[in-house]
Design a protein around this motif. Structure first.
Motif, PDB file in Angstrom:
ATOM      1  N   SER A 146       5.130   5.786  -1.587  1.00 55.94           N
ATOM      2  CA  SER A 146       6.044   6.616  -0.786  1.00 55.94           C
ATOM      3  C   SER A 146       7.484   6.381  -1.198  1.00 55.94           C
ATOM      4  O   SER A 146       8.274   7.311  -1.286  1.00 55.94           O
ATOM      5  CB  SER A 146       5.905   6.262   0.683  1.00 55.94           C
ATOM      6  OG  SER A 146       4.573   6.264   1.047  1.00 55.94           O
ATOM      7  N   PHE A 147       7.782   5.118  -1.422  1.00 61.50           N
ATOM      8  CA  PHE A 147       9.172   4.812  -1.766  1.00 61.50           C
ATOM      9  C   PHE A 147       9.516   5.353  -3.146  1.00 61.50           C
ATOM     10  O   PHE A 147      10.619   5.830  -3.372  1.00 61.50           O
ATOM     11  CB  PHE A 147       9.412   3.306  -1.677  1.00 61.50           C
ATOM     12  CG  PHE A 147       9.068   2.739  -0.336  1.00 61.50           C
ATOM     13  CD1 PHE A 147       9.687   3.223   0.806  1.00 61.50           C
ATOM     14  CD2 PHE A 147       8.098   1.762  -0.194  1.00 61.50           C
ATOM     15  CE1 PHE A 147       9.370   2.738   2.052  1.00 61.50           C
ATOM     16  CE2 PHE A 147       7.773   1.267   1.053  1.00 61.50           C
ATOM     17  CZ  PHE A 147       8.402   1.754   2.179  1.00 61.50           C
ATOM     18  N   PHE A 159       1.319  10.010   4.081  1.00 63.91           N
ATOM     19  CA  PHE A 159       0.682   8.948   3.302  1.00 63.91           C
ATOM     20  C   PHE A 159       0.910   7.590   3.960  1.00 63.91           C
ATOM     21  O   PHE A 159      -0.026   6.795   4.110  1.00 63.91           O
ATOM     22  CB  PHE A 159       1.237   8.966   1.871  1.00 63.91           C
ATOM     23  CG  PHE A 159       0.746   7.834   1.035  1.00 63.91           C
ATOM     24  CD1 PHE A 159      -0.591   7.762   0.668  1.00 63.91           C
ATOM     25  CD2 PHE A 159       1.615   6.837   0.624  1.00 63.91           C
ATOM     26  CE1 PHE A 159      -1.048   6.710  -0.099  1.00 63.91           C
ATOM     27  CE2 PHE A 159       1.154   5.780  -0.141  1.00 63.91           C
ATOM     28  CZ  PHE A 159      -0.171   5.713  -0.501  1.00 63.91           C
ATOM     29  N   CYS A 160       2.136   7.354   4.363  1.00 63.80           N
ATOM     30  CA  CYS A 160       2.450   6.092   5.029  1.00 63.80           C
ATOM     31  C   CYS A 160       1.592   5.932   6.276  1.00 63.80           C
ATOM     32  O   CYS A 160       1.077   4.854   6.557  1.00 63.80           O
ATOM     33  CB  CYS A 160       3.921   6.047   5.421  1.00 63.80           C
ATOM     34  SG  CYS A 160       5.003   5.711   4.059  1.00 63.80           S
ATOM     35  N   THR A 167       5.030  12.178   2.070  1.00 62.36           N
ATOM     36  CA  THR A 167       5.352  10.753   2.083  1.00 62.36           C
ATOM     37  C   THR A 167       5.049  10.146   3.443  1.00 62.36           C
ATOM     38  O   THR A 167       4.425   9.093   3.552  1.00 62.36           O
ATOM     39  CB  THR A 167       6.859  10.568   1.794  1.00 62.36           C
ATOM     40  OG1 THR A 167       7.222  11.436   0.743  1.00 62.36           O
ATOM     41  CG2 THR A 167       7.173   9.164   1.430  1.00 62.36           C
ATOM     42  N   LEU A 210       6.822   5.656   8.777  1.00 61.53           N
ATOM     43  CA  LEU A 210       8.128   5.831   8.118  1.00 61.53           C
ATOM     44  C   LEU A 210       9.110   6.384   9.143  1.00 61.53           C
ATOM     45  O   LEU A 210       8.833   7.393   9.781  1.00 61.53           O
ATOM     46  CB  LEU A 210       7.964   6.785   6.934  1.00 61.53           C
ATOM     47  CG  LEU A 210       9.178   7.063   6.072  1.00 61.53           C
ATOM     48  CD1 LEU A 210       9.705   5.792   5.454  1.00 61.53           C
ATOM     49  CD2 LEU A 210       8.819   8.058   4.987  1.00 61.53           C
ATOM     50  N   VAL A 216       1.422   2.612   8.272  1.00 67.02           N
ATOM     51  CA  VAL A 216       2.859   2.320   8.289  1.00 67.02           C
ATOM     52  C   VAL A 216       3.592   3.579   8.733  1.00 67.02           C
ATOM     53  O   VAL A 216       3.313   4.669   8.258  1.00 67.02           O
ATOM     54  CB  VAL A 216       3.360   1.895   6.884  1.00 67.02           C
ATOM     55  CG1 VAL A 216       4.868   1.738   6.873  1.00 67.02           C
ATOM     56  CG2 VAL A 216       2.697   0.605   6.458  1.00 67.02           C
ATOM     57  N   THR A 245       8.185   8.000  -4.428  1.00 68.62           N
ATOM     58  CA  THR A 245       8.342   9.441  -4.271  1.00 68.62           C
ATOM     59  C   THR A 245       9.688   9.774  -3.654  1.00 68.62           C
ATOM     60  O   THR A 245      10.418  10.635  -4.154  1.00 68.62           O
ATOM     61  CB  THR A 245       7.226   9.992  -3.355  1.00 68.62           C
ATOM     62  OG1 THR A 245       5.998   9.424  -3.772  1.00 68.62           O
ATOM     63  CG2 THR A 245       7.166  11.488  -3.407  1.00 68.62           C
ATOM     64  N   LEU A 246       9.988   9.070  -2.586  1.00 66.09           N
ATOM     65  CA  LEU A 246      11.269   9.314  -1.922  1.00 66.09           C
ATOM     66  C   LEU A 246      12.408   9.136  -2.900  1.00 66.09           C
ATOM     67  O   LEU A 246      13.320   9.949  -2.976  1.00 66.09           O
ATOM     68  CB  LEU A 246      11.450   8.334  -0.761  1.00 66.09           C
ATOM     69  CG  LEU A 246      10.871   8.734   0.580  1.00 66.09           C
ATOM     70  CD1 LEU A 246      11.086   7.622   1.588  1.00 66.09           C
ATOM     71  CD2 LEU A 246      11.509  10.018   1.068  1.00 66.09           C
ATOM     72  N   GLN A 263      -1.754   4.779   5.834  1.00 69.00           N
ATOM     73  CA  GLN A 263      -1.826   3.361   5.491  1.00 69.00           C
ATOM     74  C   GLN A 263      -1.401   2.464   6.664  1.00 69.00           C
ATOM     75  O   GLN A 263      -1.205   1.269   6.489  1.00 69.00           O
ATOM     76  CB  GLN A 263      -0.894   3.056   4.309  1.00 69.00           C
ATOM     77  CG  GLN A 263      -1.187   3.845   3.059  1.00 69.00           C
ATOM     78  CD  GLN A 263      -2.407   3.313   2.331  1.00 69.00           C
ATOM     79  OE1 GLN A 263      -2.606   2.115   2.240  1.00 69.00           O
ATOM     80  NE2 GLN A 263      -3.241   4.209   1.835  1.00 69.00           N
ATOM     81  N   LEU A 269       8.523  15.335   1.328  1.00 68.71           N
ATOM     82  CA  LEU A 269       8.994  14.443   2.386  1.00 68.71           C
ATOM     83  C   LEU A 269       7.915  14.293   3.447  1.00 68.71           C
ATOM     84  O   LEU A 269       7.680  13.197   3.964  1.00 68.71           O
ATOM     85  CB  LEU A 269      10.275  14.986   3.017  1.00 68.71           C
ATOM     86  CG  LEU A 269      11.527  14.947   2.145  1.00 68.71           C
ATOM     87  CD1 LEU A 269      12.693  15.607   2.862  1.00 68.71           C
ATOM     88  CD2 LEU A 269      11.884  13.534   1.777  1.00 68.71           C
ATOM     89  N   GLY A 279       0.799  -1.224   0.000  1.00 67.17           N
ATOM     90  CA  GLY A 279       0.000   0.000   0.000  1.00 67.17           C
ATOM     91  C   GLY A 279       0.831   1.272   0.000  1.00 67.17           C
ATOM     92  O   GLY A 279       0.383   2.308  -0.496  1.00 67.17           O
ATOM     93  N   VAL A 280       2.011   1.189   0.564  1.00 67.91           N
ATOM     94  CA  VAL A 280       2.800   2.417   0.689  1.00 67.91           C
ATOM     95  C   VAL A 280       3.939   2.479  -0.318  1.00 67.91           C
ATOM     96  O   VAL A 280       4.858   3.265  -0.171  1.00 67.91           O
ATOM     97  CB  VAL A 280       3.373   2.570   2.118  1.00 67.91           C
ATOM     98  CG1 VAL A 280       2.264   2.806   3.105  1.00 67.91           C
ATOM     99  CG2 VAL A 280       4.175   1.354   2.521  1.00 67.91           C
TER     100      VAL A 280
END
Lengths: 842, 423
Positions: free
Chosen positions: A328-329, B56-57, B53, B64, B62, A331-332, B60, B50, A324-325
């Motif tokens: 993010s990776f 968003f995590c 991100t 980060l 999670v 984007t990062l 969900q 940043l 699901g995430v």
């Protein structure tokens, strides 16, 4: 091939009563007795000569075939005795080839086999006996009672070398192959050479006791001696006795399992790649994910379709907490690259109370994310694991920037299964030197090294013109690019450039093959796969063959890049499947090395801890945290050493009809002297006059007599462990098979840190070299060339011991050396340990 | 919050941006405050990504935590589910970034009570107080490189014992347990009560004192670790030159009364304070003979969470390869942060924690550690009294003699009564 031979053997055994061994048609009788998948054709005519793996070649020409039995059996199977059984089994193969050559000399295949059946100076061999093969269900009866038969025959010493290097004196002179009775003294008739005089004699049967020649009593010990007395053709009387006693020897055999493709191998990975006894370490929390691999593409056009950026995902998205995430990776990855101009390496996240480390690796348009739960791997370990994985993809696909087909997806999925099984198996055990990219080299004694190199060189040369009198009509199909010999996961010899060696190593690791051959009784393993390499003119293939714990991997090069137009009009390259001849040749070399005792030697050598010696467990530090299975294995092998070397000795003298066995000791001493060659009738043919078999005996004896060397000066040995990492040659030197005690554990953990610091230094030096970069921008990148840590461990009983872990960086050539030594000694004594790099031979 | 270690002078007051971002997770809106300090390498858009991100995590499920790149380390941390701080650093360790983030968040708590953040989610309050805490945050970013964030900076002087006697006198008379004498932002002496405070509180109070533009100070503060809901008064009284007396007390008495008492108590000791001030760049008493091979010393007491860093001025810096004084201190700090600090944790964690089934009874300790580079050598040694000493040597000293010299030096300092290192 071993299984094939064992089948043959089996067939022979079962038909022994009817004495059918010389007629190939009858060999098929018992061929499918242990495996319904067995592809043994049963007719053994050369045109339909099919190896046991041949039915399992995939459509794309890849092959993954293995036969093994579980290691968990009560008997310690991976050690000497079993090796012996396999050796015995192997022998029959050699004779098969010989007979097939003789019977159908006209067929093309037989020519190939003929080539492979070299007539060179390899007269001595030891493991030529047809003993109780482990699959055999035949019981041999023995005793001193029984009908005695006398057979007159004509023997001709000039035939001595007619049947090639594998033939023993008794085979080539009389046409009888022999093996010792279980009492280790008397000789049993194990088979007959096809079309031989004695083979047509109906009264002598397999299993008979071969008593005497011309009334000279023969035993395992004196057979060769007696035969060598005959220097000119003469008529002799052989005495045989039918065995009627009721002593029964039931061979201990394990069920043989068969794996026909990579898929089924990967699916069983969790059983195949772990030690026999399961332990409670592997209790996995229900909502925890051990590892995950995602391959994402950076360019996806249609935003409406869900998850169209995912090229590959393991485990499936429903079970993958990171699925699901993934955005993010992505984007990062993109912002760090575009804004900070630096590549992301790792991330850490927490989900459901479990921490995961994620490693990035980006190819052009592809981002690889490899995540492992922090319980299974530290961040530093994960970085190394990812490097390994990247190396693997590079080796197999030239990176991941490729068109993904279902085949490739499945292949990666299987690799994931294997990686997962390995992670679970190695949980909580730091693995510093075992997961560095470099190969772990075990320097065997010089003589053994010479012989290994010689055998491999000969295989690579494939100079079979000289082995065969018949002129060749066909072009060779492949050239051998290079080859590597492994024992378990330890490198014994390499003829590959560093880059390919690293690639091959990562292939073997990521596919768990090292664990497989280490943990299970592998009877036979054959792998064939095309690999892409940067070349326009030729194609490359890897062919890997393993018997027991010895593995020989070869990269073959084919210059024929035949193309054909497929139905859809695209140009497709012709699928080149496994080549029977080359695989047999590799297996042959492997067997040759194993017969020569290289495997036994490597095993003994590794556990002997002699060159150089390290202190295994200091008093008071025997803590519970070492892995029990590992330790017992080492002990059991040590225990077994005596037995295995005994067996081997018996064997070598039993069958070996060496013309100059007396010279063997002398040979040992000066293996390079000319005298070696003198004894060989046609020594000009030989590029390798070395005889492996008689080395075996002396090797093993020598190991037990060898004076241990230590690398620290002074009276006492103070070195616990060391790792020597040579980046240039891609090799690691380190004591093998070391138990996981508290010191080793801490040593490895400390090495991760020191390694990190030294890597920083390397980076700093690179920056210094580039004049455009101002080196002072990184204050922390101080050029560290040595880093030492003093660690003390206090165990439950209150005893405390401390040790230094020192890492040092050498430049030109770049090497890293890690040494773990006792704390209470002056450092100048240890200085000598840093000279380790000079020890490249045992 | 975005922090880089090589930012230069930035006007934080004018350029600070605070954004409140509402996010929805499982129907419940998450409000969070996101504070951004501009840095040349990280424009707002980057930082916003940043943050996005991370958000968003979070939506969900999670969390980060951190990301490492070739040379950058980024960390994200949620405080009280309300404030998200993001820090990015180059050439520093992840542990340092975590310490930094904690200090930054706690600097908010000096002025805003934890309740207001926890329960009322009062972002406006946090934003309003920015004026007060931003200078501290600014200073913290500077200190990231030039100080050990997890320890109180001290000075070693022969006069420390005398100052401590006087300070104890004052503490008894005045009736506050929390008193300290600070010279040039380094602690010379402090009462037991002061050492009893959490290092975060101690550190932030000294910072608060140093950022103020007046030397007199009387401000109400929360003590983030000790008392995050009840405010105390933090009072700074200048004694002599850079020497200042710091006191924590209740609402009474008035500032001028306390100041009078302080002047009264210390009036005979002003020359002592002055001599401490004079010893400043060296931070080390002249009377202690240090081996000429030593370029610098970093002494840490892990129990009191305090440290002294000094460069040996006896070493005449002739010769091409000699380094400047500040560079020496940098090396010492780098050595501590990269070699000593991390190792202890890593080894202990790896051998005791992560391996699960392994020996809980066996205890693993790191006693010593050293680095040899082409230009110098560093050696660290810890003793059973929680002291840790890191010594910077010239490159010519033999590796095995470093141990002896280090042991000797540590023993010498610890035994010297007048410096009051070991209470």
């Amino acid at each position: 091939m071993a299984s094939h031979e064992n089948e043959t053997l089996l067939a022979r055994k079962s038909s022994a009563q009817t004495r059918s061994s010389s007629s190939p048609e009858e060999w098929g009788e018992g061929s499918s007795s242990y495996s319904s998948n067995s592809s043994y054709s049963g007719t053994c005519s050369d045109d339909s000569y099919i190896a046991n793996w041949e039915n399992h070649v995939g459509q794309d020409g890849t092959l993954f075939y293995a036969e093994y039995s579980y290691h968990g059996a009560p008997k310690i199977s991976a050690s000497g005795e079993n090796a012996l059984n396999v050796m015995k089994g192997d022998f029959s193969r050699a004779s098969t080839r010989r007979s097939s050559k003789k019977t159908n000399a006209s067929s093309k295949l037989s020519r190939l086999i003929g080539k492979a059946d070299p007539k060179k100076d390899e007269p001595h061999r030891s493991g030529q006996s047809h003993g109780a093969g482990e699959t055999s269900k035949v019981t041999f009866s023995e005793g001193t009672q029984g009908e005695v038969k006398e057979v007159e025959m004509f023997i001709n010493p000039e035939n001595r070398f007619k049947y090639g290097r594998r033939a023993t004196a008794s085979e080539s002179m009389m046409g009888i192959s022999t093996c010792p009775f279980p009492d280790g003294n008397r000789i049993m008739v194990a088979g007959f050479v096809a079309n031989s005089e004695i083979g047509n004699e109906k009264s002598v049967k397999v299993g008979d006791w071969f008593k005497a020649i011309n009334n000279m009593e023969i035993t395992v010990q004196n057979l060769d001696e007696v035969l060598n007395q005959f220097t000119r053709p003469v008529k002799v009387v052989l005495k045989f006795q039918r065995i009627s006693g009721e002593e029964q020897i039931t061979p201990n055999f394990n069920t043989i399992h068969q794996i026909a493709n990579f898929e089924s191998y990967a699916k069983q990975a969790s059983e195949l790649l772990v030690a026999a006894q399961p332990d409670q370490r592997n209790n996995q929390a229900p909502n925890e994910m051990v590892m995950s691999m995602m391959i994402l593409t950076l360019e996806f056009s249609d935003a409406d379709i869900e998850a169209n950026d995912v090229v590959f995902c393991y485990p499936e998205k429903e079970e993958n907490v990171l699925f699901g995430v993934r955005g993010s990776f992505l984007t990062l990855n993109s912002i760090l690259k575009s804004e900070l101009r630096s590549e992301p390496i790792t991330s850490s996240v927490v989900s459901d109370g479990h921490e995961y480390h994620i490693c990035y690796h980006s190819y052009n348009k592809i981002l690889l994310l490899y995540a492992v739960s922090s319980k299974y791997s530290t961040l530093k370990e994960l970085t190394l694991r990812t490097q390994e994985l990247v190396q693997y993809f590079q080796f197999l696909y030239l990176g991941l920037d490729i068109a993904f087909s279902d085949t490739i997806r499945n292949e990666i999925r299987y690799v994931c299964e294997i990686l997962k099984a390995q992670l679970i198996e190695n949980r909580g055990l730091p693995r510093f030197e075992t997961i560095l990219q470099e190969s772990h080299l075990i320097p065997l004694p010089k003589e053994a090294q010479l012989r290994i190199y010689d055998a491999i060189s000969e295989m690579e040369a494939m100079d079979y013109r000289e082995w065969n009198d018949e002129p060749l009509n066909s072009h060779r199909e492949f050239f051998i690019f290079g080859s590597v010999l492994y024992f378990k996961s330890y490198l014994l010899a390499s003829h590959l450039p560093v880059a390919q060696l690293a690639g091959l190593e990562s292939f073997l690791r990521c596919r768990g093959i090292f664990s497989f051959i280490e943990k299970q009784n592998v009877r036979d393993l054959v792998l064939w796969q095309e690999i892409p390499m940067m070349s326009t003119t030729s194609r490359f293939f890897i062919a890997i063959s393993s018997r027991n714990q010895l593995l020989l991997a070869t990269i073959l090069q084919s210059f024929t890049s035949e193309q054909r137009i497929s139905e859809s009009g695209t140009i497709e390259e012709k699928v080149i499947g496994p080549s029977l001849f080359y695989i047999e040749e590799i297996q042959e070399t492997l067997d040759h090395l194993r017969h020569g005792g290289i495997e036994a030697l490597a095993r003994v050598w590794m556990t002997s801890n002699k060159r150089p010696e390290v202190v295994l467990s200091p008093s008071g530090l025997q803590s519970k945290n070492m892995v029990p299975s590992k330790r017992t294995e080492v002990i059991s092998i040590l225990k077994h050493r005596a037995t295995s070397s005994d067996d081997v000795r018996v064997e070598s003298s039993a069958g070996g009809s060496s013309v100059q066995s007396e010279d063997s000791n002398q040979k040992m001493e000066d293996c390079d002297s000319d005298s070696d060659w003198d004894g060989f009738p046609d020594s000009h043919k030989s590029s390798s006059g070395f005889d492996m078999s008689e080395m075996k005996d002396s090797f093993l004896k020598e190991v037990s007599d060898i004076v241990p060397s230590k690398i620290s000066a002074g009276k006492e040995n103070v070195i616990y462990h060391y790792v020597h990492l040579d980046v240039g040659t891609g090799m690691i030197l380190s004591p093998p098979e070391i138990g996981m005690d508290a010191i080793v554990k801490n040593f490895r953990n400390a090495c991760y840190l020191i390694h990190g610091v030294l890597q920083n230094t390397k980076k700093f030096r690179r920056l210094l070299a580039q004049e455009s970069v101002k080196p002072n921008t990184h204050k922390s990148l101080v050029a560290i060339k040595e880093h030492g840590i003093l660690i003390s461990i206090k165990n439950e009983s209150g005893t405390e011991s401390s040790f230094w872990v020192v890492g040092r960086l050498f430049t030109s050539p770049t090497r890293e050396l890690y040494v773990c030594h006792r704390a209470d000694i002056p450092q100048n004594l240890v200085e000598i340990a840093f000279r380790l790099s000079f020890i490249t031979a045992g | 919050m975005l922090i880089t270690n090589d930012h230069t002078q930035l006007d934080f007051h004018s350029s600070m941006e605070a954004i409140t971002t509402p996010f929805r997770s499982a129907g419940k809106p998450i409000k969070s405050l996101f504070v951004w300090l501009p840095a040349p390498e990280l424009p707002f858009s980057t930082v916003a990504s940043l943050n996005g991100t991370h958000m968003f995590c979070k939506s969900q499920g999670v969390q980060l935590k951190s990301t490492h790149t070739d040379d950058w380390i980024l960390v994200w941390k949620d405080y009280e589910n309300t404030v998200t701080l993001i820090a990015a650093g180059k050439g520093i360790t992840e542990k340092m970034l975590w310490t930094l983030l904690d200090l930054v968040f706690n600097s908010f708590l000096l002025f805003v009570s934890l309740e207001e953040i926890q329960i009322h989610k009062n972002f406006d309050r946090i934003k309003r107080e920015a004026k007060s805490y931003m200078p501290i945050v600014d200073k913290l970013l500077d200190y990231c490189e030039s100080e050990l964030l997890g320890y109180s900076d001290c000075v070693l002087a022969n006069e420390n014992a005398q100052v401590l006697t006087r300070l104890t006198e004052f503490s008894v008379q005045f009736g506050s347990l929390f008193c300290a004498v600070v010279v040039n932002q380094k602690l010379a002496a402090a009462t037991e009560g002061w050492w009893d405070l959490d290092v975060v509180d101690r550190k932030l109070l000294i910072l608060l004192m140093s950022v103020s533009n007046t030397s007199q100070k009387d401000v109400p503060v929360f003590l983030p670790k000790r008392s995050s809901s009840v405010a105390y008064r933090f009072i700074a009284i200048p004694l002599m030159g850079t020497a200042t007396l710091c006191v924590i007390c209740g609402a009474e008495p008035a500032y001028h009364e306390i100041a009078a008492l302080a002047q009264q108590t210390f009036k005979n000791d002003l020359d002592i304070l002055e001599s401490i001030d004079r010893s400043m760049p060296r931070n080390f008493p002249e009377s202690l003979e240090i081996d000429p091979n030593i370029l610098g010393v970093l002494l840490i007491n892990k129990n009191y969470k305090k440290y002294v860093i000094s460069r040996n001025l006896q070493q005449n810096s002739s010769g091409k390869r000699s380094m400047s004084g500040s560079h020496r201190l940098d090396i010492l700090r780098t050595f501590y942060n990269h070699a000593v600090d991390i190792i202890e944790e890593f080894i202990a964690d790896a051998s005791n924690g992560s391996s699960g089934n392994s020996d809980k009874s066996a205890k693993t300790n790191v006693l010593e550690s050293y680095w040899c580079s082409e230009y110098h050598k560093c050696h660290a040694l810890s003793d059973e009294n929680d002291n840790l000493i890191c010594v910077l040597y010239v490159a010519s000293v033999p590796t095995y003699t470093m141990r002896l010299i280090t042991q000797k030096t540590l023993a010498m300092i610890v035994q010297e009564k007048t410096v009051c290192w070991q209470y």
